[in-house]
Design a protein around this motif. Structure first.
Motif, PDB file in Angstrom:
ATOM      1  N   VAL A 103       0.841  -1.116  -0.164  1.00 47.49           N
ATOM      2  CA  VAL A 103      -0.023  -0.059  -0.070  1.00 47.49           C
ATOM      3  C   VAL A 103       0.925   1.189  -0.048  1.00 47.49           C
ATOM      4  CG1 VAL A 103      -2.024  -1.349   1.273  1.00 47.49           C
ATOM      5  CG2 VAL A 103      -0.072  -0.082   2.491  1.00 47.49           C
ATOM      6  N   ARG A 104       0.203   2.460  -0.476  1.00 45.81           N
ATOM      7  CA  ARG A 104       0.894   3.583  -0.700  1.00 45.81           C
ATOM      8  C   ARG A 104       0.122   4.933   0.010  1.00 45.81           C
ATOM      9  NH1 ARG A 104       3.178   0.506  -4.770  1.00 45.81           N
ATOM     10  NH2 ARG A 104       5.425   0.719  -5.185  1.00 45.81           N
ATOM     11  N   GLY A 105       0.676   5.660   0.190  1.00 46.25           N
ATOM     12  CA  GLY A 105      -0.075   7.016   0.634  1.00 46.25           C
ATOM     13  C   GLY A 105       0.561   7.871   1.674  1.00 46.25           C
ATOM     14  N   THR A 106      -0.065   9.175   2.111  1.00 44.20           N
ATOM     15  CA  THR A 106       0.245   9.824   3.187  1.00 44.20           C
ATOM     16  C   THR A 106      -0.268   8.901   4.356  1.00 44.20           C
ATOM     17  OG1 THR A 106      -1.665  10.967   3.026  1.00 44.20           O
ATOM     18  CG2 THR A 106      -0.082  11.877   1.774  1.00 44.20           C
ATOM     19  N   LEU A 107       0.095   9.519   5.638  1.00 42.25           N
ATOM     20  CA  LEU A 107      -0.246   8.932   6.852  1.00 42.25           C
ATOM     21  C   LEU A 107      -1.985   9.152   6.782  1.00 42.25           C
ATOM     22  CD1 LEU A 107       2.246  10.310   9.411  1.00 42.25           C
ATOM     23  CD2 LEU A 107       1.852   8.097   8.643  1.00 42.25           C
ATOM     24  N   GLU A 108      -2.437  10.327   6.342  1.00 40.01           N
ATOM     25  CA  GLU A 108      -3.929  10.433   6.269  1.00 40.01           C
ATOM     26  C   GLU A 108      -4.433   9.242   5.717  1.00 40.01           C
ATOM     27  OE1 GLU A 108      -7.307  13.706   5.374  1.00 40.01           O
ATOM     28  OE2 GLU A 108      -5.297  14.267   4.905  1.00 40.01           O
ATOM     29  N   GLN A 109      -3.901   9.213   4.333  1.00 38.98           N
ATOM     30  CA  GLN A 109      -4.608   8.016   3.488  1.00 38.98           C
ATOM     31  C   GLN A 109      -4.425   6.546   3.863  1.00 38.98           C
ATOM     32  OE1 GLN A 109      -2.176   9.499  -0.033  1.00 38.98           O
ATOM     33  NE2 GLN A 109      -3.787  10.422  -0.986  1.00 38.98           N
ATOM     34  N   GLY A 118      -4.455   5.753   6.975  1.00 40.88           N
ATOM     35  CA  GLY A 118      -5.292   5.592   8.196  1.00 40.88           C
ATOM     36  C   GLY A 118      -6.717   5.058   7.432  1.00 40.88           C
ATOM     37  N   THR A 119      -7.041   5.063   6.255  1.00 41.56           N
ATOM     38  CA  THR A 119      -8.106   4.528   5.577  1.00 41.56           C
ATOM     39  C   THR A 119      -7.924   3.213   5.120  1.00 41.56           C
ATOM     40  OG1 THR A 119      -7.681   5.386   3.400  1.00 41.56           O
ATOM     41  CG2 THR A 119      -8.703   7.100   5.183  1.00 41.56           C
ATOM     42  N   VAL A 120      -6.855   2.647   5.146  1.00 44.04           N
ATOM     43  CA  VAL A 120      -6.662   1.382   4.568  1.00 44.04           C
ATOM     44  C   VAL A 120      -7.163   0.201   5.517  1.00 44.04           C
ATOM     45  CG1 VAL A 120      -5.012  -0.289   4.236  1.00 44.04           C
ATOM     46  CG2 VAL A 120      -4.474   1.816   3.734  1.00 44.04           C
ATOM     47  N   GLN A 121      -7.935  -0.625   4.801  1.00 39.68           N
ATOM     48  CA  GLN A 121      -8.608  -1.620   5.530  1.00 39.68           C
ATOM     49  C   GLN A 121      -8.227  -3.253   5.054  1.00 39.68           C
ATOM     50  OE1 GLN A 121     -10.665  -1.188   8.128  1.00 39.68           O
ATOM     51  NE2 GLN A 121     -10.405   1.027   7.699  1.00 39.68           N
ATOM     52  N   GLN A 122      -6.902  -3.511   5.632  1.00 36.39           N
ATOM     53  CA  GLN A 122      -6.394  -4.997   5.285  1.00 36.39           C
ATOM     54  C   GLN A 122      -6.013  -5.472   6.664  1.00 36.39           C
ATOM     55  OE1 GLN A 122      -5.958  -6.315   2.220  1.00 36.39           O
ATOM     56  NE2 GLN A 122      -6.160  -4.472   0.997  1.00 36.39           N
ATOM     57  N   PRO A 123      -6.896  -5.756   7.468  1.00 34.57           N
ATOM     58  CA  PRO A 123      -6.586  -6.538   8.759  1.00 34.57           C
ATOM     59  C   PRO A 123      -6.052  -7.917   8.712  1.00 34.57           C
ATOM     60  CG  PRO A 123      -9.137  -6.657   8.369  1.00 34.57           C
ATOM     61  CD  PRO A 123      -8.373  -5.840   7.114  1.00 34.57           C
ATOM     62  N   ASP A 124      -6.384  -8.572   7.672  1.00 31.92           N
ATOM     63  CA  ASP A 124      -5.859 -10.025   7.580  1.00 31.92           C
ATOM     64  C   ASP A 124      -4.700 -10.138   6.512  1.00 31.92           C
ATOM     65  OD1 ASP A 124      -8.035 -10.752   9.227  1.00 31.92           O
ATOM     66  OD2 ASP A 124      -9.225 -10.919   7.467  1.00 31.92           O
ATOM     67  N   ALA A 125      -3.943  -9.028   6.322  1.00 31.42           N
ATOM     68  CA  ALA A 125      -2.696  -9.156   5.261  1.00 31.42           C
ATOM     69  C   ALA A 125      -1.678  -8.778   5.901  1.00 31.42           C
ATOM     70  CB  ALA A 125      -3.369  -8.344   4.162  1.00 31.42           C
ATOM     71  N   TRP A 126      -0.486  -9.151   5.584  1.00 28.08           N
ATOM     72  CA  TRP A 126       0.890  -8.583   5.843  1.00 28.08           C
ATOM     73  C   TRP A 126       1.010  -7.493   4.841  1.00 28.08           C
ATOM     74  CZ3 TRP A 126       1.580  -9.818  10.508  1.00 28.08           C
ATOM     75  CH2 TRP A 126       1.379 -11.386  11.066  1.00 28.08           C
ATOM     76  N   ARG A 148       3.229  -4.477   3.156  1.00 27.12           N
ATOM     77  CA  ARG A 148       4.530  -3.386   2.763  1.00 27.12           C
ATOM     78  C   ARG A 148       4.062  -1.939   2.398  1.00 27.12           C
ATOM     79  NH1 ARG A 148       8.164  -5.126  -2.071  1.00 27.12           N
ATOM     80  NH2 ARG A 148       6.185  -5.191  -2.930  1.00 27.12           N
ATOM     81  N   VAL A 149       4.421  -1.166   3.204  1.00 24.04           N
ATOM     82  CA  VAL A 149       4.076   0.288   3.155  1.00 24.04           C
ATOM     83  C   VAL A 149       5.054   1.161   2.431  1.00 24.04           C
ATOM     84  CG1 VAL A 149       3.075   2.233   4.310  1.00 24.04           C
ATOM     85  CG2 VAL A 149       2.638  -0.106   5.060  1.00 24.04           C
ATOM     86  N   TYR A 150       4.598   1.992   1.426  1.00 26.42           N
ATOM     87  CA  TYR A 150       5.562   3.015   0.720  1.00 26.42           C
ATOM     88  C   TYR A 150       4.832   4.282   1.317  1.00 26.42           C
ATOM     89  CZ  TYR A 150       8.355  -0.156  -2.069  1.00 26.42           C
ATOM     90  OH  TYR A 150       8.957  -1.036  -2.440  1.00 26.42           O
ATOM     91  N   VAL A 151       5.413   5.052   2.253  1.00 27.05           N
ATOM     92  CA  VAL A 151       4.736   6.081   3.003  1.00 27.05           C
ATOM     93  C   VAL A 151       5.033   7.664   2.130  1.00 27.05           C
ATOM     94  CG1 VAL A 151       6.441   6.521   4.633  1.00 27.05           C
ATOM     95  CG2 VAL A 151       4.264   7.491   4.993  1.00 27.05           C
ATOM     96  N   ARG A 152       4.211   8.133   1.790  1.00 21.89           N
ATOM     97  CA  ARG A 152       4.532   9.675   0.949  1.00 21.89           C
ATOM     98  C   ARG A 152       4.499  10.629   1.970  1.00 21.89           C
ATOM     99  NH1 ARG A 152       4.611   9.423  -4.186  1.00 21.89           N
ATOM    100  NH2 ARG A 152       4.116  11.481  -4.295  1.00 21.89           N
ATOM    101  N   GLU A 153       5.623  10.513   2.810  1.00 25.89           N
ATOM    102  CA  GLU A 153       6.170  11.671   3.827  1.00 25.89           C
ATOM    103  C   GLU A 153       7.461  12.070   3.750  1.00 25.89           C
ATOM    104  OE1 GLU A 153       3.831  13.390   5.786  1.00 25.89           O
ATOM    105  OE2 GLU A 153       1.899  12.011   5.595  1.00 25.89           O
ATOM    106  N   ALA A 154       8.127  13.165   4.022  1.00 21.65           N
ATOM    107  CA  ALA A 154       9.446  13.484   4.363  1.00 21.65           C
ATOM    108  C   ALA A 154       9.840  12.548   5.250  1.00 21.65           C
ATOM    109  CB  ALA A 154       9.541  14.846   4.695  1.00 21.65           C
ATOM    110  N   PRO A 155      11.111  12.064   5.134  1.00 24.27           N
ATOM    111  CA  PRO A 155      11.596  11.297   6.171  1.00 24.27           C
ATOM    112  C   PRO A 155      11.961  11.822   7.706  1.00 24.27           C
ATOM    113  CG  PRO A 155      12.981  11.076   4.149  1.00 24.27           C
ATOM    114  CD  PRO A 155      11.846  12.149   3.956  1.00 24.27           C
ATOM    115  N   ARG A 156      11.575  11.456   8.710  1.00 25.39           N
ATOM    116  CA  ARG A 156      11.712  12.016   9.931  1.00 25.39           C
ATOM    117  C   ARG A 156      11.805  11.005  11.065  1.00 25.39           C
ATOM    118  NH1 ARG A 156       6.794  11.686  12.472  1.00 25.39           N
ATOM    119  NH2 ARG A 156       4.906  11.586  11.280  1.00 25.39           N
ATOM    120  N   VAL A 157      12.375  11.080  11.965  1.00 27.96           N
ATOM    121  CA  VAL A 157      12.238  10.242  13.319  1.00 27.96           C
ATOM    122  C   VAL A 157      10.899   9.954  13.675  1.00 27.96           C
ATOM    123  CG1 VAL A 157      13.143   9.957  15.484  1.00 27.96           C
ATOM    124  CG2 VAL A 157      14.708  11.209  13.882  1.00 27.96           C
ATOM    125  N   GLY A 158      10.825   8.600  13.964  1.00 24.22           N
ATOM    126  CA  GLY A 158       9.456   8.272  14.389  1.00 24.22           C
ATOM    127  C   GLY A 158       8.443   8.119  13.417  1.00 24.22           C
TER     128      GLY A 158
END
Length: 383
Positions: free
Chosen positions: A284-290, A292-300, A302-312
């Motif tokens: 899955v890909r997206g910003t943190l806001e996006q 937050g809407t992902v519904q994949q409770p039974d899947a493992w 891999r996340v590509y996050v569209r945010e600037a790198p930062r601690v945490g």
């Protein structure tokens, strides 16, 4: 006769630090259920029973119990070693396997007759199965020499060695009225990789042409590539695929086992029966806001996050998606400043170079820069 063809179990697999022990138990239980339903005469496991050459006691229990359960369905069970398996360790289990009515072939030994298994179906139809465990390039040469190749022949390529071995082992395929079968753990030229295979054993001289298989073979049951597929050849050649996705490169694969109906005078008919007991793998890909809407409770995930790198950032993603096993910054969020850095590198101080690196990664935290300055000063003073 009816054959169930499975391979590439990879029991003991750990995905991004997460054990898949429970998934393997469910998956292999479903394979046993399919065998009970289909009632095959022969079950072939075409290598890579384990994920590592030194499996844990838990992994060994899962494999031996699964093989025993398959045998209890009434089918003859034959399993060979793959490139992930320890062939000698599998051979060490042969006394147990023989007592349980299971055929295990982990390595190529001195006697070629050991690699040809024969039997009859419940209806009396005779069959013979050539079993070729995985051979490294070094051992392919040794195996070829054992079967009386000349020195000149022993200097040929890996594919030539495999072809000679198969020719030697399939000499009995001319017998009339017998179903001729072959199983091997190989990469065939032109076949599609599943995505999670060990690359060094798929390329670099390990791919062989489908012409190594005799045209009078009724069915070739292959392991090694994790995607179910038929290979163009003079006889029916199939990969059954892995019964679960091994890594995220395989998330689009349809996990299955193959069921084959064949007779000495009838062409093989192949069906792929889905295996659905493992968790799916999803990217899955997206910003943190996006996210937050992902519904994949039974899947493992891999996340590509569209945010600037930062601690945490990783922790924030995993709070939103607890099943995220891998979190990466979307490459589009990382500016490509390599050329600019190279042009400006000459004569710059270590502090400036480290600052350039942080800028290139989008990491502008002042705390990181200050820590570098402190460590650099400490090292500089001590030297």
């Amino acid at each position: 006769m009816r054959i169930l063809h499975t391979s590439d179990w990879h029991v003991g697999k750990v995905l991004k630090g997460r054990s898949r022990h429970d998934e393997h138990i469910r998956v292999l239980a479903q394979v046993v259920d399919i065998a009970r339903e289909e009632q095959p005469d022969l079950i072939v496991v075409a290598g890579d029973l384990y994920d590592t050459a030194a499996p844990s006691p838990d992994a060994t229990r899962v494999v031996t119990r699964a093989l025993s359960a398959l045998r209890r369905t009434g089918a003859q069970v034959v399993a060979i070693g793959g490139n992930h398996d320890n062939g000698q360790a599998l051979d060490a289990l042969r006394p147990w396997a023989e007592a349980a009515g299971i055929v295990l072939r982990g390595t190529v030994r001195d006697d070629p007759a050991e690699l040809v298994v024969t039997g009859r179906t419940a209806g009396g139809e005779p069959w013979q199965l050539v079993t070729l465990p995985f051979l490294s390039q070094r051992y392919a040469i040794r195996a070829a020499e054992m079967y009386e190749l000349t020195a000149a022949e022993a200097s040929q390529t890996y594919a030539d060695h495999i072809a000679r071995l198969i020719t030697r082992l399939s000499e009995g395929f001319d017998a009339p009225g017998v179903v001729n079968l072959l199983t091997a753990h190989l990469t065939i030229v032109g076949a599609a990789a599943g995505g999670g295979e060990r690359e060094a054993h798929c390329v670099m001289g390990y791919a062989v042409p489908a012409t190594v298989f005799p045209a009078n073979t009724h069915y070739v049951a292959l392991g090694h590539l994790h995607r179910a597929q038929q290979v163009n050849a003079a006889c029916p050649v199939h990969y059954c695929g892995s019964p679960l996705a091994i890594d995220f490169g395989e998330e689009e694969n349809v996990c299955s086992v193959a069921v084959i109906d064949v007779a000495a005078d009838r062409a093989a008919r192949v069906r792929h029966v889905p295996v659905t007991s493992a968790r799916s793998l999803r990217t899955v890909r997206g910003t943190l806001e996006q996210l937050g809407t992902v519904q994949q409770p039974d899947a493992w995930l891999r996340v590509y996050v569209r945010e600037a790198p930062r601690v945490g950032l990783r922790e924030d993603v995993q709070e939103l998606l607890p099943n995220a096993l891998e979190v990466r910054i979307d490459p589009d969020m990382i500016p490509d400043l390599a050329g600019q850095r190279m042009a400006q590198r000459a004569g710059r101080s270590p502090r400036e170079l480290f600052g350039d690196y942080l800028d290139s990664r989008g990491g502008a935290d002042d705390g990181v820069r200050e820590l570098f300055d402190e460590l650099y000063d400490e090292v500089s003073q001590s030297s």
